[in-house]
Design a protein around this motif. Structure first.
Motif, PDB file in Angstrom:
ATOM      1  N   CYS A  33       3.799  -9.819  -2.699  1.00  0.00           N
ATOM      2  CA  CYS A  33       4.879  -9.118  -3.416  1.00  0.00           C
ATOM      3  C   CYS A  33       5.513  -7.918  -2.330  1.00  0.00           C
ATOM      4  CB  CYS A  33       4.527  -8.414  -4.741  1.00  0.00           C
ATOM      5  SG  CYS A  33       4.581  -9.597  -5.940  1.00  0.00           S
TER       6      CYS A  33
ATOM      7  N   ASN B  88      -4.871  -6.340  -6.808  1.00  0.00           N
ATOM      8  CA  ASN B  88      -4.500  -6.333  -8.274  1.00  0.00           C
ATOM      9  C   ASN B  88      -5.118  -7.581  -9.078  1.00  0.00           C
ATOM     10  OD1 ASN B  88      -2.948  -8.409  -7.132  1.00  0.00           O
ATOM     11  ND2 ASN B  88      -0.996  -7.729  -7.190  1.00  0.00           N
TER      12      ASN B  88
ATOM     13  N   GLY C 157       0.506 -12.094  -6.975  1.00  0.00           N
ATOM     14  CA  GLY C 157       1.727 -11.605  -7.683  1.00  0.00           C
ATOM     15  C   GLY C 157       2.715 -12.363  -7.352  1.00  0.00           C
TER      16      GLY C 157
ATOM     17  N   ASP D 140      -4.461  -8.768  -2.189  1.00  0.00           N
ATOM     18  CA  ASP D 140      -6.146  -9.569  -2.182  1.00  0.00           C
ATOM     19  C   ASP D 140      -5.890 -10.843  -1.877  1.00  0.00           C
ATOM     20  OD1 ASP D 140      -4.964 -10.647  -4.685  1.00  0.00           O
ATOM     21  OD2 ASP D 140      -5.506  -8.620  -5.617  1.00  0.00           O
ATOM     22  N   GLY D 141      -5.056 -11.702  -2.108  1.00  0.00           N
ATOM     23  CA  GLY D 141      -5.037 -12.992  -1.697  1.00  0.00           C
ATOM     24  C   GLY D 141      -4.849 -13.184  -0.171  1.00  0.00           C
ATOM     25  N   ASP D 142      -4.028 -12.211   0.164  1.00  0.00           N
ATOM     26  CA  ASP D 142      -3.854 -12.361   1.710  1.00  0.00           C
ATOM     27  C   ASP D 142      -4.922 -11.916   2.513  1.00  0.00           C
ATOM     28  OD1 ASP D 142      -0.938 -12.201   3.399  1.00  0.00           O
ATOM     29  OD2 ASP D 142      -2.372 -10.720   4.189  1.00  0.00           O
TER      30      ASP D 142
ATOM     31  N   GLU E 210      -4.810 -23.002   2.691  1.00  0.00           N
ATOM     32  CA  GLU E 210      -4.414 -24.519   3.021  1.00  0.00           C
ATOM     33  C   GLU E 210      -5.337 -25.277   3.849  1.00  0.00           C
ATOM     34  OE1 GLU E 210      -2.478 -22.000   3.010  1.00  0.00           O
ATOM     35  OE2 GLU E 210      -0.819 -22.290   1.840  1.00  0.00           O
TER      36      GLU E 210
ATOM     37  N   HIS F  86       2.149  -1.313  -6.160  1.00  0.00           N
ATOM     38  CA  HIS F  86       2.786  -1.018  -4.939  1.00  0.00           C
ATOM     39  C   HIS F  86       3.850  -0.041  -4.572  1.00  0.00           C
ATOM     40  CE1 HIS F  86       1.146  -4.806  -3.232  1.00  0.00           C
ATOM     41  NE2 HIS F  86       1.727  -5.473  -4.117  1.00  0.00           N
TER      42      HIS F  86
ATOM     43  N   PRO G 109      -1.967 -21.611  -3.639  1.00  0.00           N
ATOM     44  CA  PRO G 109      -0.473 -21.285  -4.060  1.00  0.00           C
ATOM     45  C   PRO G 109       0.630 -21.009  -2.978  1.00  0.00           C
ATOM     46  CG  PRO G 109      -2.236 -19.951  -5.361  1.00  0.00           C
ATOM     47  CD  PRO G 109      -2.912 -20.504  -4.125  1.00  0.00           C
TER      48      PRO G 109
HETATM   49  C1  LIG Z   1       0.628 -20.334   4.657  1.00  0.00           C
HETATM   50  C2  LIG Z   1       1.067 -20.005   3.241  1.00  0.00           C
HETATM   51  N1  LIG Z   1       0.599 -20.130   2.038  1.00  0.00           N
HETATM   52  C3  LIG Z   1       1.182 -19.855   0.995  1.00  0.00           C
HETATM   53  C4  LIG Z   1       1.882 -19.009   0.879  1.00  0.00           C
HETATM   54  C5  LIG Z   1       2.725 -18.450  -0.250  1.00  0.00           C
HETATM   55  N2  LIG Z   1       2.036 -17.023  -0.758  1.00  0.00           N
HETATM   56  C6  LIG Z   1       3.000 -15.836  -0.768  1.00  0.00           C
HETATM   57  S1  LIG Z   1       2.470 -14.346  -0.912  1.00  0.00           S
HETATM   58  C7  LIG Z   1       0.697 -15.551  -1.611  1.00  0.00           C
HETATM   59  C8  LIG Z   1      -0.413 -14.622  -2.281  1.00  0.00           C
HETATM   60  C9  LIG Z   1       0.068 -13.315  -2.892  1.00  0.00           C
HETATM   61  O1  LIG Z   1      -0.985 -12.616  -3.588  1.00  0.00           O
HETATM   62  P1  LIG Z   1      -1.541 -11.282  -2.784  1.00  0.00           P
HETATM   63  O2  LIG Z   1      -1.930 -11.661  -1.585  1.00  0.00           O
HETATM   64  O3  LIG Z   1      -2.716 -10.959  -3.756  1.00  0.00           O
HETATM   65  O4  LIG Z   1      -0.458 -10.098  -3.077  1.00  0.00           O
HETATM   66  P2  LIG Z   1       0.515  -9.587  -4.285  1.00  0.00           P
HETATM   67  O5  LIG Z   1       1.666 -10.554  -4.256  1.00  0.00           O
HETATM   68  O6  LIG Z   1      -0.422  -9.911  -5.550  1.00  0.00           O
HETATM   69  O7  LIG Z   1       0.519  -8.384  -3.900  1.00  0.00           O
HETATM   70  C10 LIG Z   1       0.824 -16.691  -1.127  1.00  0.00           C
HETATM   71  C11 LIG Z   1      -0.114 -17.591  -1.625  1.00  0.00           C
HETATM   72  C12 LIG Z   1       2.630 -18.516   2.152  1.00  0.00           C
HETATM   73  N3  LIG Z   1       3.546 -17.641   2.214  1.00  0.00           N
HETATM   74  N4  LIG Z   1       2.103 -19.108   3.431  1.00  0.00           N
END
Ligand SMILES: Cc1ncc(C[n+]2csc(CCOP(=O)(O)OP(=O)(O)O)c2C)c(N)n1
Ligand code: SF4
Lengths: 245, 356, 181
Positions: free
Chosen positions: A52, A122, A126, A94-96, B58, A24, B29
């Motif tokens: 993150c 990643n 994270g 990636d999750g987002d 969710e 990042h 998560p």
């Molecule tokens: C509706 C909702 N669900 C879950 C979350 C919790 N949450 C915050 S960041 C995240 C995912 C982080 O992973 P990624 O997008 O891969 O980014 P990284 O932290 O690896 O940079 C989640 C599930 C949230 N903020 N809002």
């Protein structure tokens, strides 16, 4: 003479909270440099993610507007449709982008939204502590894939960029890495091109950047970088996926 | 030696759910409840008859719950405030389709992304239905580790019995904190009442439908009446509360969950200086235990409601008291956790201002 | 009786284990206990801390705003918590990593060279249990026997050698206090 280590203007003078060896920090710097070089600092608006990089507004010295988790492409769409002469980018993990925000992302690309997406891959979640991400590799350990990602139970790593390449509205999609110096140079070029694609009104642009997460991979920064180069790139090969030119 | 183990709230919930017969968990998560999906993932990986899926959102996870519940499983999902907002559509469908399910909300500071500290800002959302349409969700509010275990079992039983979604409303601190707990023996799934309404293939019987669409208004009205009668029955059957030192109390503090623990600490301190105060702690938030609370008006002069929000449950207290007594409010929103000393100071000054 | 204690240090010093063993020991004496680890963003940057409450009565809050005891395993922890310790309370310092003392007159300070003592007994990683032994001897929150039993419970399924080593480390901490009295 150009100083190599000076701080880009578009980057605030705040120390990063990211872990040592985290991609990042590098990507923030590259995006800022590109914004500086294109001279668009005062007309750029960024949309940070939940992840993150949720505190990205502490670092980018441009206007920023938070989006709910995964919805950055939709927020950016609304913004860009109102502010046609401004530059709007999203910054997403990636999750987002590839789990909760898949629908928003695919449809923004398909509509050909004139936005630029920075997609940081990643291979884990994270921020929440290392759970499986849509991009987690088969066999890779995460806190929700005991024994490693198992396809029959957890599915396969998702290649969102390839999917976005199929969308008629996308103009430029490239996958790069920040795990080595050459990759970093290439990444900067790709980010620049993704912003130019928007400035030239061509369509949706995205750069997927493979990025080490030493903390959740439980590796040293050096090993994490090597893992990207040797393992992750096999599943997520570095290449230009789409360029309408 | 007792059979107690020291476990964190999220793990307690997971273990108790599994012992209650939960065989389907779907989640996404979010801090501060990640240890619950992680626990389910690790346990279900070793069980042949159990399903864990980390969903892509969710929204997806609550819809997976709909599917598993319709197929007859004891199904659960969990999240924290922002994620629970996303689940509301699905919860409305669960209520309309009369499907049993357990939803866990480990509340955090809000609104918006807020923070990950413990808070109680989702009370309205939980107790008023939360999604669209005319429905309610049974809402259980544990305050102690042991109660998390007990209520997890109760939640699955209530959900099945009334064919309705049940929410366990905790907070971030409760999920992280470890306390000693004793678990009941696991239920034998074969002994649970058979569900004669599930969709599992119509072999040997007429086909069934589970749905929430009633295009003909009188039909939809009929559903609403049926739900209303069910909710009335639930409101008769299950309201529950803890009353602590209320027998001789002149002044009562009302609080639930983590806030109630703090309030109890405050009651202790204030009692030491001779003031007759007590605690009323609802264990069910919907249905609200109004009758017992109103009964206290016989000898209680005044009530103080304490919440980790800007005041939500206080409305239910006022509804229960029906204007007979003064009800004042003290709240700390945003993830701030008061100390028992702080609440004791508020309580004793409220007590004295009335006496003077 | 209700005692609150904060354990604090950096990751890898076994800070959470210290608190966990103490809480399990309290549980074995049928006392009310809570164990609250720091979580989320609070644990970024490699710090670790937890709060343990051991009480004869039901515990109102697992948070300690003015704990009777604080165990600081490194310097930043001492700085972070020195002003929180209850007046008349005690701060335990890992004197191998902390050379200064808190800027307060109204609290007791117990210096324990936990790294050195652990090294001398041949197990560098046991510094946490050495410190816990010292804490037990000064505070008397739980009995030594309960700590010993708690270690067995916490390390259930692990090698007996590891259990023995941890129990021995507790004794080393106890003896250090007895020797310096
Ligand atoms: C509706 C909702 N669900 C879950 C979350 C919790 N949450 C915050 S960041 C995240 C995912 C982080 O992973 P990624 O997008 O891969 O980014 P990284 O932290 O690896 O940079 C989640 C599930 C949230 N903020 N809002
Ligand atoms: S957890 Fe991973 S992605 Fe997040 S800051 Fe640390 S290294 Fe970077």
């Amino acid at each position: 003479m150009k100083k190599i280590f000076s701080r880009p203007e578009s980057l605030k003078d705040n120390p990063f909270h990211y872990c040592p060896g985290c991609g990042h920090s590098i990507i923030h710097r590259l995006v800022s440099e590109v914004i500086d070089e294109l001279g668009i600092k005062d007309r750029t608006i960024g949309v940070p993610p939940a992840g993150c990089a949720v505190l990205a507004y502490n670092y980018f010295d441009v206007d920023m507007c938070e989006a709910p988790h995964g919805r950055a492409a939709a927020v950016a769409t609304g913004m860009k449709r109102i502010l046609k002469d401004r530059v709007v980018f999203t910054y997403q993990g990636d999750g987002d982008i590839a789990a909760i925000g898949t629908a928003e992302t695919i449809h923004a690309a398909n509509r050909g939204e004139r936005i630029t997406a920075i997609f940081v891959n990643n291979a884990v979640y994270g921020m929440t502590g290392g759970q499986m991400a849509p991009t987690t590799l088969v066999g890779q350990e995460s806190t929700t894939t005991p024994g490693g990602r198992l396809p029959v139970r957890d599915g396969y790593p998702l290649d969102l960029s390839a999917m976005l390449g199929l969308a008629a509205g996308s103009a430029y999609i490239e996958r790069t890495t920040v795990s080595n110096p050459k990759g970093i140079m290439r990444t900067k070029k790709a980010i620049k091109k993704a912003f130019e694609t928007q400035l030239e009104d061509k369509g949706f642009a995205l750069v997927e950047i493979l990025s080490p997460c030493p903390t959740n991979w439980k590796m040293s920064p050096k090993d994490a970088a090597r893992w990207v180069d040797e393992t992750m790139t096999k599943i997520f090969p570095l290449k230009v996926i789409k360029d309408v030119a | 030696m007792s059979g107690k183990t020291l476990m964190r709230g999220t793990h307690v919930l997971g273990e108790a759910a599994i012992r209650a017969g939960c065989r389907a968990y779907f989640g996404y998560p979010i801090t501060p409840q990640n240890e619950l999906p992680e626990y389910m993932a690790s346990k279900f990986a070793k069980m042949d008859d159990a399903v864990f899926v980390q969903a892509e959102s969710e929204i997806a996870s609550i819809n997976m719950v709909i599917g598993a519940a319709a197929a007859g499983a004891r199904a659960m999902t969990s999240s924290s405030s922002p994620g629970i907002s996303l689940k509301q559509e699905g919860i409305s469908y669960l209520a309309a389709m009369e499907l049993p399910a357990v939803i866990v909300n480990m509340m955090r500071g809000g609104p918006g992304l807020g923070n990950i500290a413990p808070a109680q800002g989702d009370y309205f959302q939980a107790t008023r239905g939360g999604g669209h349409g005319d429905y309610r969700v049974i809402t259980l509010a544990p305050a102690y580790g042991q109660e998390i275990a007990d209520m997890a079992r109760q939640a699955f039983d209530l959900a099945d019995h009334y064919k309705t979604p049940v929410m366990i409303l905790g907070d971030g601190m409760m999920g992280q904190m470890m306390e000693p707990v004793e678990f009941p023996d696991p239920v034998d799934l074969a002994t649970l009442p058979r569900k004669e309404w599930i969709v599992n293939g119509s072999k040997g019987r007429a086909s069934r439908t589970i749905l929430s669409l009633w295009l003909d208004p009188p039909k939809e009205e009929e559903l609403n009446w049926r739900l209303a009668r069910k909710y009335e029955m639930i409101s008769e059957d299950i309201p529950d509360q803890e009353m602590y030192l209320t027998d001789d109390a002149e002044f009562v503090i009302v609080a639930y969950g983590t806030a109630a623990r703090i309030a109890k600490g405050a009651v202790h301190r204030v009692r030491e200086s001779g003031m007759k105060v007590g605690l009323y702690r609802p264990k069910t938030l919907w249905p609200y235990p109004s009758k017992a609370l109103k009964g206290l008006c016989e000898h209680v002069r005044e009530f103080l409601v304490f919440e980790m929000s800007m005041g939500q449950m206080v409305e239910d207290v006022r509804l229960a008291i029906e204007g007979q007594r003064k009800v004042s409010f003290y709240g700390r929103p945003g993830g701030v956790v008061s100390t028992p000393e702080e609440v004791a100071a508020i309580l004793s000054s409220a007590y004295n201002s009335k006496t003077n | 009786m209700s005692l609150k204690i904060i354990f604090s240090g950096f990751g890898g010093q076994g800070v959470l284990m210290m608190g966990y063993v103490l809480a399990v020991a309290g549980m074995k004496e049928d006392k009310h206990v809570t164990f609250l680890p720091a979580y989320g963003a609070e644990v970024r940057g490699g710090t670790a801390n937890c709060t343990v409450v051991v009480s004869d009565e039901e515990i109102a809050s697992p948070i300690a705003s003015s704990p009777e005891f604080v165990v600081a395993m490194n310097y930043p922890s001492m700085i972070k918590y020195q002003n929180m310790v209850k007046s008349g309370g005690t701060m335990f310092l890992n004197s191998d990593l902390i050379t200064e003392v808190p800027a307060r007159e109204d609290i007791n300070v117990i210096k324990v060279p936990a790294n050195t003592l652990a090294h001398e007994m041949g197990s560098d990683r046991s510094l946490n249990m050495v410190m816990l032994g010292a804490v037990r001897e000064i505070t008397d929150i739980v009995s030594g026997k309960s700590i010993s039993l708690a270690i067995e419970t916490v390390l259930e399924g692990k090698k007996q050698k590891l259990v023995d080593m941890n129990q021995k480390a507790v004794t080393v901490g106890v003896d250090f206090i007895l020797g310096s009295k």
